[in-house]
Design a protein around this motif. Sequence first.
Motif, PDB file in Angstrom:
ATOM      1  N   THR A  67       0.856  -1.177   0.000  1.00  0.00           N
ATOM      2  CA  THR A  67       0.000   0.000   0.000  1.00  0.00           C
ATOM      3  C   THR A  67       0.895   1.230   0.000  1.00  0.00           C
ATOM      4  O   THR A  67       1.894   1.269   0.720  1.00  0.00           O
ATOM      5  N   GLY A  68       0.551   2.226  -0.815  1.00  0.00           N
ATOM      6  CA  GLY A  68       1.398   3.406  -0.862  1.00  0.00           C
ATOM      7  C   GLY A  68       0.658   4.621  -1.371  1.00  0.00           C
ATOM      8  O   GLY A  68      -0.459   4.525  -1.875  1.00  0.00           O
ATOM      9  N   GLY A  69       1.306   5.781  -1.241  1.00  0.00           N
ATOM     10  CA  GLY A  69       0.705   7.015  -1.729  1.00  0.00           C
ATOM     11  C   GLY A  69       1.256   8.221  -0.993  1.00  0.00           C
ATOM     12  O   GLY A  69       2.294   8.149  -0.330  1.00  0.00           O
ATOM     13  N   ASN A 492       6.521  -4.125 -17.372  1.00  0.00           N
ATOM     14  CA  ASN A 492       5.550  -3.923 -16.305  1.00  0.00           C
ATOM     15  C   ASN A 492       4.469  -2.929 -16.732  1.00  0.00           C
ATOM     16  O   ASN A 492       4.767  -1.810 -17.160  1.00  0.00           O
ATOM     17  N   LYS A 493       3.211  -3.340 -16.618  1.00  0.00           N
ATOM     18  CA  LYS A 493       2.078  -2.511 -17.052  1.00  0.00           C
ATOM     19  C   LYS A 493       2.025  -1.186 -16.301  1.00  0.00           C
ATOM     20  O   LYS A 493       1.784  -0.124 -16.890  1.00  0.00           O
ATOM     21  N   GLN A 494       2.240  -1.229 -14.982  1.00  0.00           N
ATOM     22  CA  GLN A 494       2.195  -0.006 -14.183  1.00  0.00           C
ATOM     23  C   GLN A 494       3.330   0.944 -14.569  1.00  0.00           C
ATOM     24  O   GLN A 494       3.143   2.161 -14.604  1.00  0.00           O
ATOM     25  N   HIS A 495       4.495   0.383 -14.880  1.00  0.00           N
ATOM     26  CA  HIS A 495       5.620   1.226 -15.293  1.00  0.00           C
ATOM     27  C   HIS A 495       5.298   1.950 -16.596  1.00  0.00           C
ATOM     28  O   HIS A 495       5.635   3.128 -16.762  1.00  0.00           O
ATOM     29  N   ARG A 496       4.645   1.253 -17.522  1.00  0.00           N
ATOM     30  CA  ARG A 496       4.278   1.894 -18.792  1.00  0.00           C
ATOM     31  C   ARG A 496       3.295   3.041 -18.547  1.00  0.00           C
ATOM     32  O   ARG A 496       3.404   4.108 -19.157  1.00  0.00           O
ATOM     33  N   GLU A 497       2.339   2.819 -17.640  1.00  0.00           N
ATOM     34  CA  GLU A 497       1.367   3.881 -17.346  1.00  0.00           C
ATOM     35  C   GLU A 497       2.050   5.081 -16.689  1.00  0.00           C
ATOM     36  O   GLU A 497       1.763   6.239 -17.029  1.00  0.00           O
ATOM     37  N   ILE A 498       2.958   4.821 -15.756  1.00  0.00           N
ATOM     38  CA  ILE A 498       3.671   5.911 -15.077  1.00  0.00           C
ATOM     39  C   ILE A 498       4.516   6.700 -16.075  1.00  0.00           C
ATOM     40  O   ILE A 498       4.525   7.940 -16.071  1.00  0.00           O
ATOM     41  N   ASN A 513       4.067  16.288  -9.372  1.00  0.00           N
ATOM     42  CA  ASN A 513       4.182  16.000  -7.938  1.00  0.00           C
ATOM     43  C   ASN A 513       3.186  14.911  -7.576  1.00  0.00           C
ATOM     44  O   ASN A 513       2.489  14.372  -8.443  1.00  0.00           O
ATOM     45  N   ASP A 514       3.122  14.574  -6.297  1.00  0.00           N
ATOM     46  CA  ASP A 514       2.253  13.477  -5.872  1.00  0.00           C
ATOM     47  C   ASP A 514       0.776  13.797  -6.077  1.00  0.00           C
ATOM     48  O   ASP A 514      -0.044  12.887  -6.236  1.00  0.00           O
ATOM     49  N   LYS A 520      -4.012  11.492 -11.973  1.00  0.00           N
ATOM     50  CA  LYS A 520      -3.896  10.948 -13.331  1.00  0.00           C
ATOM     51  C   LYS A 520      -3.710   9.433 -13.380  1.00  0.00           C
ATOM     52  O   LYS A 520      -4.116   8.788 -14.347  1.00  0.00           O
ATOM     53  N   LEU A 521      -3.080   8.863 -12.359  1.00  0.00           N
ATOM     54  CA  LEU A 521      -2.727   7.446 -12.407  1.00  0.00           C
ATOM     55  C   LEU A 521      -3.807   6.563 -11.788  1.00  0.00           C
ATOM     56  O   LEU A 521      -4.550   6.996 -10.905  1.00  0.00           O
ATOM     57  N   SER A 522      -3.859   5.313 -12.236  1.00  0.00           N
ATOM     58  CA  SER A 522      -4.728   4.327 -11.593  1.00  0.00           C
ATOM     59  C   SER A 522      -4.176   4.027 -10.205  1.00  0.00           C
ATOM     60  O   SER A 522      -3.017   4.333  -9.898  1.00  0.00           O
ATOM     61  N   ASP A 523      -4.996   3.410  -9.357  1.00  0.00           N
ATOM     62  CA  ASP A 523      -4.563   3.104  -7.992  1.00  0.00           C
ATOM     63  C   ASP A 523      -3.315   2.222  -7.979  1.00  0.00           C
ATOM     64  O   ASP A 523      -2.379   2.455  -7.205  1.00  0.00           O
ATOM     65  N   ASP A 524      -3.305   1.190  -8.841  1.00  0.00           N
ATOM     66  CA  ASP A 524      -2.160   0.272  -8.869  1.00  0.00           C
ATOM     67  C   ASP A 524      -0.883   0.990  -9.293  1.00  0.00           C
ATOM     68  O   ASP A 524       0.191   0.772  -8.715  1.00  0.00           O
ATOM     69  N   SER A 525      -0.999   1.845 -10.301  1.00  0.00           N
ATOM     70  CA  SER A 525       0.186   2.550 -10.792  1.00  0.00           C
ATOM     71  C   SER A 525       0.658   3.603  -9.795  1.00  0.00           C
ATOM     72  O   SER A 525       1.863   3.825  -9.629  1.00  0.00           O
ATOM     73  N   TYR A 526      -0.285   4.231  -9.113  1.00  0.00           N
ATOM     74  CA  TYR A 526       0.088   5.230  -8.105  1.00  0.00           C
ATOM     75  C   TYR A 526       0.820   4.563  -6.940  1.00  0.00           C
ATOM     76  O   TYR A 526       1.808   5.089  -6.420  1.00  0.00           O
ATOM     77  N   THR A 527       0.338   3.378  -6.564  1.00  0.00           N
ATOM     78  CA  THR A 527       1.014   2.618  -5.505  1.00  0.00           C
ATOM     79  C   THR A 527       2.413   2.206  -5.947  1.00  0.00           C
ATOM     80  O   THR A 527       3.374   2.286  -5.176  1.00  0.00           O
ATOM     81  N   GLU A 528       2.546   1.783  -7.208  1.00  0.00           N
ATOM     82  CA  GLU A 528       3.859   1.394  -7.727  1.00  0.00           C
ATOM     83  C   GLU A 528       4.799   2.594  -7.779  1.00  0.00           C
ATOM     84  O   GLU A 528       5.997   2.471  -7.480  1.00  0.00           O
ATOM     85  N   LEU A 529       4.279   3.764  -8.135  1.00  0.00           N
ATOM     86  CA  LEU A 529       5.102   4.979  -8.120  1.00  0.00           C
ATOM     87  C   LEU A 529       5.606   5.252  -6.702  1.00  0.00           C
ATOM     88  O   LEU A 529       6.774   5.620  -6.505  1.00  0.00           O
TER      89      LEU A 529
END
Length: 597
Positions: A67-69, A492-498, A513-514, A520-529
């Motif tokens: 979990t992140g953000g 990685n799908k999330q990396h491509r979105e980021i 910034n955060d 702009k990002l999906s929840d999964d990609s935001y967590t990966e960021l």
Amino acid sequence: MIDNITYNDFVNKVHSSSDIIKVISAYVPLKKRGHNYWGCCPFHQEKTPSFSVVPDEGFFYCFGCHTGGNVFKFLSLVENISYGDAIKLQAERLNIPIPQKKKSDREIEHENNIKNLYRIHEMAQAFFHNCLTKTSYGKPGLLYLKKRGINNDIINLFHLGFAPPGWDKLSSAFIKRGINENLLLQVGLIVKKKTSGYYDRFRERIIIPIKDEKGRTVGFGARLIKDGQPKYLNSPETLLFNKRNLLFGLNESKKYIRQYDYAIIVEGYMDAIALASHNIANSVASLGTAFTAEQCKKILRYTSNIYFCYDGDSAGQNATLRALSIARGQHAAVKVILLPDGSKDPDEFLQKHDAAAFNKLIDNAVSFIDFHLHYIMQNIDYTSLEGKLKAVSFILPILSSIDNLVESNAYAVKVSQTLGIDETDLRNELQKYRKHSNQSSAPSNFQISQTINSAGDSAAIKAGRHIITRIWQEPDVLDYILATTPINEFENKQHREILTFLTEQIHNNNFINDITASEKLSDDSYTELSRCLVEKKNTNESKLLDDYLKIIHRAHLEKSYLEHSLRADELERSGDDRFQQELIKIQRIRKEMDGVK
């Protein structure tokens, strides 16, 4: 009217005024280690801290539950509110005025209707409470409550009341005061007759106001004091009253739940009232309905430890099994308070015993596994071969769910001894069950082949995180990275979105910034960021950017090589001449791979 610029300025002001370490430290004890601050994650059970905060980047990330953000994401999760409400909550805490949006006529009408519904509930609560405490109508109700050991302090604490006899006592009084009949219908205080007219829903019953977390009355429970059915009657589902989202007594008990660091969940409101009358103040009731994930999330805002004490009958035990599954699914630590034989529910137990006796039951609360063993002993004849097989079939999924090896081994010994089963046989069955479960959830052979080089994939993901962090910190490097390695080569799908998000923001000269990332990002990609930026602070890798780009490119080539090889094999087996074209592509990819060192 609030516009986007005004709102964005407001969000940025709240964000810049927020110290993420200070905010999170109010919920989680943090210790600094290197660049990061560490603590035990508030979103899952753990003993070794895996929850990390990077103050200069403004992100948190848990390496245990992933979990992140940013600071607003943390507040939204820990307070179980929306992201927008988290911003407003932090603004209120910082005394920053919240800009008001101009509302449409429809929105104003809806808000006024909601306010009226709350007002009618408060009026009805006062009506019933006064009827109980100040009129002759309430004498039977007072006598009933006193007989059950409920004193005036508890009556006033829960604003208990009494619905007088007669078909229209409440409706007549309210209509005379100008309350619209449609509003009374909306909240379920009156019921429309089949012919014409209305009648009061609650008559000659103890009235228990049901409040939300903020202490606002949203519905009523009613207990019959004479023989008859139904014994209990609740308000119908309304705009305010949804049993899935409510826990009776939480508005009063939440401070004690946080103080004692555990919550007792009972079935009915009379159980919770009985516990409160014995100074056991950290209990709530799930309103007789099945325990829900929504209710569990509310409890987890105050503690991660949940003790269930449902009715001792078969229905109560089955409800406990379901509740345990839901609570564990939300990462709660669970136990079960077992009532002795002869006690149907906590209320009945406390009519015969004192608070000290119930506190002993709390001290002896059993674990998740032990309750399942208790259930087997109560409901399955495990002395026969058929019963043993049924018992083992019941307990295997439970044993398999235990991640800790020491705990799993200890329970395997206990289960085998309790059920009279050879321990080796039980372990063999458990191993077969786990193997079968893993096979059932495994990907297809083609998917397995695609990920055959797990070490390469792992290196590519690590490289992707490094590259994303580098762009975040040095946006000018983006064009060089894209010229060397296109976004589609990042596996990685999330990396491509980021990377797509970063490219759009940088090329449009927009600020990164955060806040913008969360929008702009999906929840999964935001967590990966979040992970990229938190994890970077804990790596001592000295590889240059070009090295990471080569890792990404080589992983992409290896994946392409594998895909074309599988395609060539498939075409050759089917006698399709196109396999030769695939071989040419394979040779070209192989040559390019040899050039990437």
